[in-house]
Design an enzyme around this catalytic site. Structure first.
Site, short mmCIF file in Angstrom:
data_model
loop_
_atom_site.label_atom_id
_atom_site.label_comp_id
_atom_site.label_asym_id
_atom_site.label_seq_id
_atom_site.Cartn_x
_atom_site.Cartn_y
_atom_site.Cartn_z
N GLU A 1 19.93 44.06 110.53
CA GLU A 1 18.97 44.03 109.43
C GLU A 1 19.57 43.38 108.20
O GLU A 1 20.71 43.62 107.85
CB GLU A 1 18.49 45.45 109.10
CG GLU A 1 17.79 46.15 110.25
CD GLU A 1 16.50 45.47 110.69
OE1 GLU A 1 15.96 44.63 109.93
OE2 GLU A 1 16.03 45.77 111.82
N ARG B 1 3.77 55.54 109.08
CA ARG B 1 2.54 55.51 109.88
C ARG B 1 2.30 56.86 110.56
O ARG B 1 1.19 57.22 110.89
CB ARG B 1 2.63 54.42 110.95
CG ARG B 1 1.82 53.19 110.58
CD ARG B 1 1.91 52.15 111.66
NE ARG B 1 3.29 51.71 111.83
CZ ARG B 1 3.82 51.31 112.98
NH1 ARG B 1 3.10 51.28 114.07
NH2 ARG B 1 5.08 50.94 113.04
N CYS C 1 14.52 54.33 108.99
CA CYS C 1 15.63 53.39 109.13
C CYS C 1 15.78 52.56 107.86
O CYS C 1 16.87 52.43 107.30
CB CYS C 1 15.43 52.51 110.36
SG CYS C 1 15.59 53.47 111.87
N HIS D 1 19.31 47.96 114.22
CA HIS D 1 18.28 48.56 115.07
C HIS D 1 18.62 48.27 116.53
O HIS D 1 18.99 47.15 116.88
CB HIS D 1 16.91 47.95 114.77
CG HIS D 1 16.05 48.79 113.88
ND1 HIS D 1 15.56 48.35 112.68
CD2 HIS D 1 15.59 50.07 114.04
CE1 HIS D 1 14.83 49.32 112.13
NE2 HIS D 1 14.84 50.37 112.92
#
Ligand code: PCA
Length: 220
Positions: free
Chosen positions: A82, A92, A145, A169
């Site tokens: 990342e 969500r 994350c 990830h």
């Protein structure tokens, strides 16, 4: 050099989390392969409140030189290194404590985003050279994350330590993909936990090399 590496525990529909499994296996392998490294590991709960408390507590008590967060990215086909963490918590689904922040800043006083301060391109290059599929990623999402990556970089920017921070990830494990897949077309991509552990060792090795060489450059 002292490095804190965190994975995550189970969450949502995932009764196992390969990030936590890999981080759990890391100390034994790292002791052999990177003997000079002082490694601190933890598996964080998938809870905004508790992950924050644990992570900030560890950063303050251990004062590591670098922080590497690791988490599951279902659907990822490779290790995603990342590059950016955004100042946004937009879940969500609820976390493991039932909390579901929507459109909330992580810190209303903080900058909109931070770039990883790990040598991300060198890490991707080295991973590929060692036969481990990896690529840069420009979004760590807006759930836990991204949250811990932002917190690590924010802490670094405000307090001066850790000097370097970033996030990786990882794909679903083979076992997860085998059990979650429904039919021929529905099998998600996966990676063995052993390969993830080897990949994390590469991430640590590149970070240590740069650190020991006094190389201040980021990204490259
Ligand atoms: N992956 C989720 C949270 C915990 C994890 O392992 C994420 O990508 O935010």
């Amino acid at each position: 050099m002292k490095v804190l590496v965190t994975g995550f525990g189970p969450y949502g529909g995932y009764s196992e989390n390969p990030s936590g499994e890999a981080v759990g296996l890391l100390p034994e392998v790292a002791a052999k392969e990177l003997p000079g490294l002082e490694l601190v590991t933890a598996v964080l709960p998938v809870s905004f409140r508790r992950a924050r408390e644990e992570l900030l507590g560890l950063l303050d008590s251990e004062r590591p030189d670098a922080y590497v967060g690791v988490g599951l990215g279902p659907g990822a086909a490779h290790l995603r290194i990342e590059r950016v963490a955004v100042n946004l918590a937009d879940a969500r689904t609820p976390d493991e404590d039932g909390e579901q922040p929507v459109d909330e800043p992580i810190d209303p006083e903080g900058p909109a985003a931070y770039f990883s301060t790990l040598p991300v391109k060198a890490i991707v290059r080295r991973l590929r050279e060692e036969g481990i599929p990896a690529a840069l990623s420009y979004s760590a999402g807006t759930f836990l994350c991204n949250y811990v990556m932002y917190l690590g970089l924010h802490h670094s920017s405000r307090r001066g330590y850790p000097l370097r921070a970033g996030f990786v990830h990882v794909p679903l494990s083979h076992r997860q993909a085998a059990s979650l897949g429904r039919d021929w077309s529905g099998i998600p991509p996966s990676m063995s936990v052993e390969t993830v552990v080897r990949g994390l060792l590469v991430v640590l090795r590149v970070a240590v090399e740069r650190f020991e060489a006094g190389d201040e450059r980021v990204t490259v």
